[in-house]
Design an enzyme around this catalytic site. Structure first.
Site, mmCIF file in Angstrom:
data_model
loop_
_atom_site.group_PDB
_atom_site.id
_atom_site.type_symbol
_atom_site.label_atom_id
_atom_site.label_comp_id
_atom_site.label_asym_id
_atom_site.label_seq_id
_atom_site.Cartn_x
_atom_site.Cartn_y
_atom_site.Cartn_z
ATOM 1 N N ASP A 1 31.868 60.979 36.318
ATOM 2 C CA ASP A 1 31.663 62.388 36.677
ATOM 3 C C ASP A 1 30.229 62.639 37.150
ATOM 4 O OD1 ASP A 1 33.849 62.927 34.039
ATOM 5 O OD2 ASP A 1 34.299 63.492 36.095
ATOM 6 N N ASP B 1 29.162 55.116 35.989
ATOM 7 C CA ASP B 1 29.591 56.377 35.390
ATOM 8 C C ASP B 1 30.585 56.984 36.381
ATOM 9 O OD1 ASP B 1 29.484 58.978 34.002
ATOM 10 O OD2 ASP B 1 28.217 59.600 35.681
#
Ligand code: XBP
Ligand code: MG
Length: 231
Positions: free
Chosen positions: A12, A10
């Site tokens: 953020d 991922d």
């Protein structure tokens, strides 16, 4: 013998504290630039993060706090204009070094490369944001280290839907059991689990109070973690 063939990161909150140091201030700069008296403070932004996707978050906020504006015929255009302005401010923050990687991320990526493990990205944020962050905070050629970068609107349903992870797995050509997702949020965990992936959660500034049921492991930052611990 490890069966782990790929790490799927991922972005953020996982690679860097981008929501705290990038997106939230960029949204507020865009509001000011576009003449809107909106301001997302840290507490409100933490609530708004339940909605993934910057455009989706803007639409959600307007419908809840500015319903008259949300009813305007040009609302869709306004959302796109705000999001483009915000992305420009975000990119400036990235390119001026405001978003260092979280502890352990660079070392884990280097170890995975050295061990011949493949790398991928599965994120809700916009593709240009991913490339800029990788180039500015990791290395100028870092985007090329990732076999697949799945970002933003390439899928119709954003996290917690599994779409982005399924999109990445399909293009990696690997079964979920040979991959590990690395996430920071409950939405991201649900997305990874929905795609049949084992998921390591590295809790970030905005996700400390979230529910990580089903995670393979839950950690603070990844400082000191060894690739061999990941299976
Ligand atoms: C987090 C998100 C993104 C960012 C904003 O993505 O939900 O929408 O908050 O970026 P992830 P955009 O944790 O999956 O990386 O404005 O570009 O959507
Ligand atoms: Mg995240």
């Amino acid at each position: 013998m490890s069966t782990l063939q790929a790490l799927i990161f991922d972005v953020d909150g996982t690679l860097a504290e981008t929501e705290r140091d990038g997106h939230r201030p960029a949204f507020n700069q865009a509001f000011a630039e576009c003449g809107l008296a909106w301001h997302w403070d840290a507490r409100l932004y933490g609530e708004l993060l339940a909605v993934t996707g910057g455009k989706e978050r803007l639409r959600h906020y307007a419908r809840q706090y500015a319903p008259d504006l949300a009813q305007r015929a040009d609302f869709a255009d306004l959302v796109n204009k705000l999001h483009a302005a915000k992305t420009a401010h975000y990119l400036r923050r990235v390119e001026t070094g405001c978003l260092p990687l979280r502890p352990g991320i660079a070392q884990l990526i280097a170890a995975a490369r050295a061990a011949g493990r493949r790398l991928a990205i599965a994120t809700t944020t916009s593709p240009e944001n991913v490339h800029a962050l990788l180039r500015s905070s990791l290395a100028p050629d870092a985007p090329e280290w990732f076999d697949i970068i799945g970002a933003g609107d390439v899928v119709p349903n954003k996290k917690p839907a599994p779409d982005i992870y399924l999109w990445v797995l399909e293009r990696l050509g690997l079964p979920a059991e040979n991959c590990l997702a690395i996430e920071d949020s409950e939405n991201g965990l649900k997305s990874a689990l929905g795609a049949g992936l084992r998921c390591l959660v590295t809790v970030s500034e905005y996700t400390a109070a979230q529910d990580f049921a089903g995670a393979w492991r839950v950690m603070g930052d990844l400082g000191g973690i060894a690739l061999e611990e990941l299976g």
